[in-house]
Design a protein around this motif. Structure first.
Motif, PDB file in Angstrom:
ATOM      1  N   ASN B  22       0.805  -1.214   0.000  1.00  0.00           N
ATOM      2  CA  ASN B  22       0.000   0.000   0.000  1.00  0.00           C
ATOM      3  C   ASN B  22       0.839   1.266   0.000  1.00  0.00           C
ATOM      4  O   ASN B  22       1.973   1.277   0.493  1.00  0.00           O
ATOM      5  CB  ASN B  22      -0.932   0.006   1.220  1.00  0.00           C
ATOM      6  N   ASP B  24       0.137   5.758   0.210  1.00  0.00           N
ATOM      7  CA  ASP B  24      -0.747   6.914   0.300  1.00  0.00           C
ATOM      8  C   ASP B  24       0.016   8.169  -0.114  1.00  0.00           C
ATOM      9  O   ASP B  24       1.215   8.264   0.111  1.00  0.00           O
ATOM     10  CB  ASP B  24      -1.255   7.086   1.740  1.00  0.00           C
ATOM     11  N   SER B  52      -3.373   8.855 -13.637  1.00  0.00           N
ATOM     12  CA  SER B  52      -4.573   9.165 -12.850  1.00  0.00           C
ATOM     13  C   SER B  52      -5.868   9.069 -13.658  1.00  0.00           C
ATOM     14  O   SER B  52      -6.954   9.127 -13.095  1.00  0.00           O
ATOM     15  CB  SER B  52      -4.454  10.560 -12.238  1.00  0.00           C
ATOM     16  N   ASP B  55      -7.949   3.608 -13.133  1.00  0.00           N
ATOM     17  CA  ASP B  55      -7.977   3.155 -11.745  1.00  0.00           C
ATOM     18  C   ASP B  55      -7.334   1.794 -11.570  1.00  0.00           C
ATOM     19  O   ASP B  55      -7.221   1.288 -10.456  1.00  0.00           O
ATOM     20  CB  ASP B  55      -9.398   3.168 -11.182  1.00  0.00           C
ATOM     21  N   LYS B  56      -6.884   1.208 -12.678  1.00  0.00           N
ATOM     22  CA  LYS B  56      -6.265  -0.111 -12.595  1.00  0.00           C
ATOM     23  C   LYS B  56      -5.331  -0.289 -13.792  1.00  0.00           C
ATOM     24  O   LYS B  56      -5.645   0.126 -14.909  1.00  0.00           O
ATOM     25  CB  LYS B  56      -7.358  -1.185 -12.613  1.00  0.00           C
ATOM     26  N   PHE B  65      -3.655  -0.607  -8.390  1.00  0.00           N
ATOM     27  CA  PHE B  65      -4.971   0.013  -8.246  1.00  0.00           C
ATOM     28  C   PHE B  65      -4.790   1.424  -7.712  1.00  0.00           C
ATOM     29  O   PHE B  65      -3.979   1.649  -6.805  1.00  0.00           O
ATOM     30  CB  PHE B  65      -5.841  -0.790  -7.260  1.00  0.00           C
ATOM     31  N   ASN B  67      -6.942   4.743  -6.177  1.00  0.00           N
ATOM     32  CA  ASN B  67      -8.160   5.338  -5.643  1.00  0.00           C
ATOM     33  C   ASN B  67      -7.873   6.817  -5.414  1.00  0.00           C
ATOM     34  O   ASN B  67      -7.304   7.208  -4.396  1.00  0.00           O
ATOM     35  CB  ASN B  67      -8.555   4.647  -4.329  1.00  0.00           C
ATOM     36  N   LYS B  68      -8.262   7.637  -6.398  1.00  0.00           N
ATOM     37  CA  LYS B  68      -7.896   9.061  -6.342  1.00  0.00           C
ATOM     38  C   LYS B  68      -8.584   9.785  -5.198  1.00  0.00           C
ATOM     39  O   LYS B  68      -8.005  10.669  -4.574  1.00  0.00           O
ATOM     40  CB  LYS B  68      -8.228   9.739  -7.675  1.00  0.00           C
ATOM     41  N   SER B  69      -9.818   9.425  -4.927  1.00  0.00           N
ATOM     42  CA  SER B  69     -10.554  10.138  -3.868  1.00  0.00           C
ATOM     43  C   SER B  69      -9.904   9.893  -2.510  1.00  0.00           C
ATOM     44  O   SER B  69      -9.880  10.764  -1.649  1.00  0.00           O
ATOM     45  CB  SER B  69     -12.023   9.723  -3.845  1.00  0.00           C
ATOM     46  N   ALA B  70      -9.354   8.688  -2.325  1.00  0.00           N
ATOM     47  CA  ALA B  70      -8.685   8.363  -1.063  1.00  0.00           C
ATOM     48  C   ALA B  70      -7.198   8.688  -1.112  1.00  0.00           C
ATOM     49  O   ALA B  70      -6.504   8.536  -0.094  1.00  0.00           O
ATOM     50  CB  ALA B  70      -8.872   6.884  -0.740  1.00  0.00           C
ATOM     51  N   HIS B  72      -4.845   6.984  -2.591  1.00  0.00           N
ATOM     52  CA  HIS B  72      -4.277   5.699  -2.190  1.00  0.00           C
ATOM     53  C   HIS B  72      -4.038   4.829  -3.417  1.00  0.00           C
ATOM     54  O   HIS B  72      -4.869   4.781  -4.328  1.00  0.00           O
ATOM     55  CB  HIS B  72      -5.241   4.985  -1.234  1.00  0.00           C
ATOM     56  N   LEU B  73      -2.887   4.164  -3.429  1.00  0.00           N
ATOM     57  CA  LEU B  73      -2.666   3.159  -4.457  1.00  0.00           C
ATOM     58  C   LEU B  73      -2.115   1.896  -3.817  1.00  0.00           C
ATOM     59  O   LEU B  73      -1.575   1.930  -2.699  1.00  0.00           O
ATOM     60  CB  LEU B  73      -1.756   3.661  -5.582  1.00  0.00           C
TER      61      LEU B  73
END
Lengths: 114, 114
Positions: B22, B24, B52, B55-56, B65, B67-70, B72-73
């Motif tokens: 993970n 961030d 960006s 998403d994958k 993966f 996750n732009k809103s979070a 996080h990748l």
């Protein structure tokens, strides 16, 4: 292609000595970078160059100098070495302006300042 | 000011299982993300990247993966193999500005047990 080559692989310096870390790439990349990696940390950008004759500071430039007289070579100069400069140094290159941002790294130079 | 964070210094998984690493980030200007793999005494090598606008992104056993809103990748390795044991760095860059500068996380050491 040899890719990105760095010399020397290892070096021990005494406090106050100077040295130049050599970096050469044969991929005709326009962008080149110098990073340092301290134990348990990520890579920190020292200096970078977007082409021959153009250089700029990164996150941690103090105590270092660079020059870029050719596309292939990007030497990093340490003046007045200090123990805080003990680290592993990586040189990298890329075609950052071609829509691809992958950087290709050399094998590194492990420097110890005592 | 750590703009890219890998909060897990280490991860141990069994061969054949999934590894999930993970990452961030805090800077909203980052729009291109990369994963690098590093073996001891070698330079980092590029593994996989994602823009960006996606998403994958998948490449063989490796999937990233985003996750732009979070902000996080994650990197999924399936199935994990002992040869995947290495330090994994995530990196991010804002493509505007065109310097190609990468900001790296601290790295996660992955151990895959036979």
């Amino acid at each position: 292609n040899a890719g990105v080559t760095q010399t020397p692989k290892f070096r021990i310096l005494k406090i106050g000595q100077s040295m130049t870390l050599q970096c050469t790439q044969d991929m005709n990349h326009n962008y080149m970078y110098w990073y340092r990696q301290d134990p348990g940390m990520g890579l920190k950008l020292i200096y970078y160059s977007v082409g021959a004759g153009i250089t700029d500071k990164g996150e941690v430039p103090n105590g270092y100098n660079v020059s870029r007289s050719t596309t292939e070579d990007f030497p990093l100069r340490l003046e007045l070495a200090a123990p805080s400069q003990t680290s592993v140094y990586f040189c990298a290159s890329s075609y950052a302006n071609m829509g691809s941002y992958e950087q290709y790294f050399g094998p590194g130079t492990r420097l110890t300042v005592t | 000011d750590q703009q890219v964070k890998q909060n897990s210094p280490s991860l141990s998984v069994q061969e054949g299982r999934i590894s999930i690493l993970n990452c961030d980030y805090t800077n909203s200007m980052f729009d291109y993300f990369l994963w690098y793999k590093k073996y001891p005494a070698e330079g980092p090598t590029f593994l996989i990247s994602i823009s960006s606008i996606k998403d994958k992104n998948e490449d063989g056993r490796f999937t990233v993966f985003l996750n732009k809103s979070a902000k996080h990748l994650s990197l999924h390795i399936v199935p994990s193999q002992p040869g995947d044991s290495a330090v994994y760095f995530c990196a991010a860059t804002p493509t505007s500005g065109n310097t190609g500068k990468l900001i790296f996380g601290q790295g996660t050491t992955l151990q895959v047990k036979p």
